[in-house]
Design a protein around this motif. Structure first.
Motif, PDB file in Angstrom:
ATOM      1  N   ARG A   1      -5.606  -2.675   4.548  1.00  0.00           N
ATOM      2  CA  ARG A   1      -6.210  -1.409   4.121  1.00  0.00           C
ATOM      3  C   ARG A   1      -7.355  -1.005   5.039  1.00  0.00           C
ATOM      4  O   ARG A   1      -7.516   0.170   5.388  1.00  0.00           O
ATOM      5  CB  ARG A   1      -6.697  -1.516   2.672  1.00  0.00           C
ATOM      6  CG  ARG A   1      -5.602  -1.828   1.666  1.00  0.00           C
ATOM      7  CD  ARG A   1      -6.013  -1.519   0.251  1.00  0.00           C
ATOM      8  NE  ARG A   1      -7.292  -2.076  -0.135  1.00  0.00           N
ATOM      9  CZ  ARG A   1      -7.455  -3.219  -0.801  1.00  0.00           C
ATOM     10  NH1 ARG A   1      -6.402  -3.956  -1.120  1.00  0.00           N
ATOM     11  NH2 ARG A   1      -8.660  -3.640  -1.146  1.00  0.00           N
TER      12      ARG A   1
ATOM     13  N   TRP B   1      -3.143   1.121  -3.959  1.00  0.00           N
ATOM     14  CA  TRP B   1      -2.645  -0.251  -4.045  1.00  0.00           C
ATOM     15  C   TRP B   1      -2.754  -0.732  -5.490  1.00  0.00           C
ATOM     16  O   TRP B   1      -3.563  -0.239  -6.271  1.00  0.00           O
ATOM     17  CB  TRP B   1      -3.416  -1.179  -3.112  1.00  0.00           C
ATOM     18  CG  TRP B   1      -4.868  -1.315  -3.448  1.00  0.00           C
ATOM     19  CD1 TRP B   1      -5.463  -2.277  -4.231  1.00  0.00           C
ATOM     20  CD2 TRP B   1      -5.940  -0.421  -3.053  1.00  0.00           C
ATOM     21  NE1 TRP B   1      -6.814  -2.053  -4.327  1.00  0.00           N
ATOM     22  CE2 TRP B   1      -7.130  -0.931  -3.613  1.00  0.00           C
ATOM     23  CE3 TRP B   1      -5.996   0.734  -2.274  1.00  0.00           C
ATOM     24  CZ2 TRP B   1      -8.363  -0.303  -3.415  1.00  0.00           C
ATOM     25  CZ3 TRP B   1      -7.214   1.351  -2.084  1.00  0.00           C
ATOM     26  CH2 TRP B   1      -8.385   0.828  -2.654  1.00  0.00           C
TER      27      TRP B   1
ATOM     28  N   ALA C   1       0.850  -1.187   0.000  1.00  0.00           N
ATOM     29  CA  ALA C   1       0.000   0.000   0.000  1.00  0.00           C
ATOM     30  C   ALA C   1       0.888   1.240   0.000  1.00  0.00           C
ATOM     31  O   ALA C   1       2.021   1.208   0.492  1.00  0.00           O
ATOM     32  CB  ALA C   1      -0.921   0.010   1.223  1.00  0.00           C
TER      33      ALA C   1
ATOM     34  N   GLN D   1      -4.964   6.316   0.012  1.00  0.00           N
ATOM     35  CA  GLN D   1      -4.379   4.985   0.129  1.00  0.00           C
ATOM     36  C   GLN D   1      -4.460   4.338  -1.246  1.00  0.00           C
ATOM     37  O   GLN D   1      -5.533   4.247  -1.832  1.00  0.00           O
ATOM     38  CB  GLN D   1      -5.133   4.144   1.161  1.00  0.00           C
ATOM     39  CG  GLN D   1      -4.591   2.737   1.316  1.00  0.00           C
ATOM     40  CD  GLN D   1      -5.175   2.022   2.529  1.00  0.00           C
ATOM     41  OE1 GLN D   1      -4.461   1.397   3.294  1.00  0.00           O
ATOM     42  NE2 GLN D   1      -6.479   2.105   2.711  1.00  0.00           N
TER      43      GLN D   1
END
Length: 338
Positions: free
Chosen positions: A324, A310, A179, A308
């Motif tokens: 997450r 990913w 992440a 965030q």
């Protein structure tokens, strides 16, 4: 008659070429043999080795006994061995069948693992999480994340990598992480993102700074007449987020120092007459451990979003989904001291 050097060289290579051709044909033959095998036969063989009984094998596999008998006939032809001999109480495996059992068991286990939807068990799994984050995120999150993992995921490990913006992901050697946390300017292909924190900017200074000791709100006149430290993340220092916004509004502040790290800039504030504009969550965390104080910026609004990010290959990964979700939950609880 003597051969020429070229002919001699060709002759010396001939054995190697012959060996290469033989290896090539072996690979083709092996692939053809595998492609002709009905893998369901391995399942039948596995159950027969466990039960030594065609009736029970048929019940477990929801097949008829005739189907099991047909499969056993194909297995015998495939391995060129009877595999099982009929006795009064069922089937007795031959030495060849017993020798096959460990490999058959392994194959079945691997197939089950391949198609299993394994859940992440934080209390027992030994997962190494790699998170790329800015020092701003480290300040407001890392301590709580570390404590939570220590208590609820004791066998997991955490690796933190520095990151400013996501521009580096478009380069030839993108940073690998589970992440990425930060204020990012753009999102490359094959990455997903979500906002995990919305924040306003405030003015931070030494608690004994005249503007902090002064009663009332911080005015625009006082703000723009003071000296400032500016923080930039992977951008042009002179065109950092705050100054670029002020420039659009036709305003300018006096910046004496441009720093790439918010924590270092915050420490530089102590016993100085400089101001630092940072997210409110970071100011709250810093003020609990350093002799600093913050005031709101009522004369202009600077709002930012912490993202965030990913890679899409981790979208359904149970461990990544758990991580997450944990990060979002921890940030909802507000700033904690460093």
């Amino acid at each position: 008659m003597d051969s020429s050097p070229l002919v001699q060289s060709a002759c010396s290579l001939a054995p190697g070429m012959i060996l290469l051709k033989r290896m090539f044909f072996i690979v083709i033959i092996d692939f053809m043999n595998i492609s002709r095998i009905n893998l369901n036969l391995i399942v039948v063989l596995h159950v027969l080795l466990e039960t030594c009984n065609t009736t029970r094998a048929a019940e477990q596999l929801f097949l008829t006994q005739s189907s099991i008998s047909s499969a056993l006939k194909q297995l015998r032809e495939l391995f060129n061995d009877p595999l099982f001999v009929r006795q009064s109480k069922g089937l007795s495996p031959t030495p060849r069948a017993l020798a096959l059992k460990p490999d058959v068991d392994t194959v079945i286990q691997q197939i089950n693992h391949l198609f299993s939807n394994k859940e992440f068990d934080p209390a027992h799994d030994e997962t190494i999480f790699t998170i790329a984050m800015s020092d701003f995120c480290e300040a407001i999150l890392l301590q709580r994340l570390q404590h939570h993992l220590s208590e609820y995921a004791p066998f997991c490990k955490l690796i933190i990598k520095p990151v400013g913006t996501l521009d580096f992901l478009n380069g030839p050697t993108p940073l690998e992480a589970d992440a990425y946390l930060g204020v990012f300017t753009r999102l490359p292909c094959h990455y997903e993102s979500e906002i995990i924190l919305s924040d306003k900017a405030v003015c931070l200074a030494d608690k004994n700074h005249p503007l902090m000791k002064k009663r009332g709100e911080l005015t625009a006149k006082n703000y723009f007449s003071a000296k400032h430290i500016a923080v930039y993340y992977g951008e042009d220092p002179l065109q950092n987020t705050i100054d670029a916004l002020l420039q659009k509004q036709g305003q300018q502040r006096e910046v004496s120092t441009f720093a790439p790290h918010a924590l270092a800039a915050a420490h530089a504030l102590m016993s100085s007459d400089y101001l630092l504009t940072v997210p409110q969550s970071l100011a709250g965390a810093l003020s609990q451990t350093l002799p600093l104080k913050s005031k709101p910026l009522d004369f202009f609004t600077v709002e930012g979003a912490l993202h965030q990010v990913w890679h899409t290959r981790f979208s359904q990964d149970p461990a990544n989904v758990w991580l997450r979700s944990l990060i979002k939950d921890l940030l909802k609880k507000g700033p904690k001291p460093l």
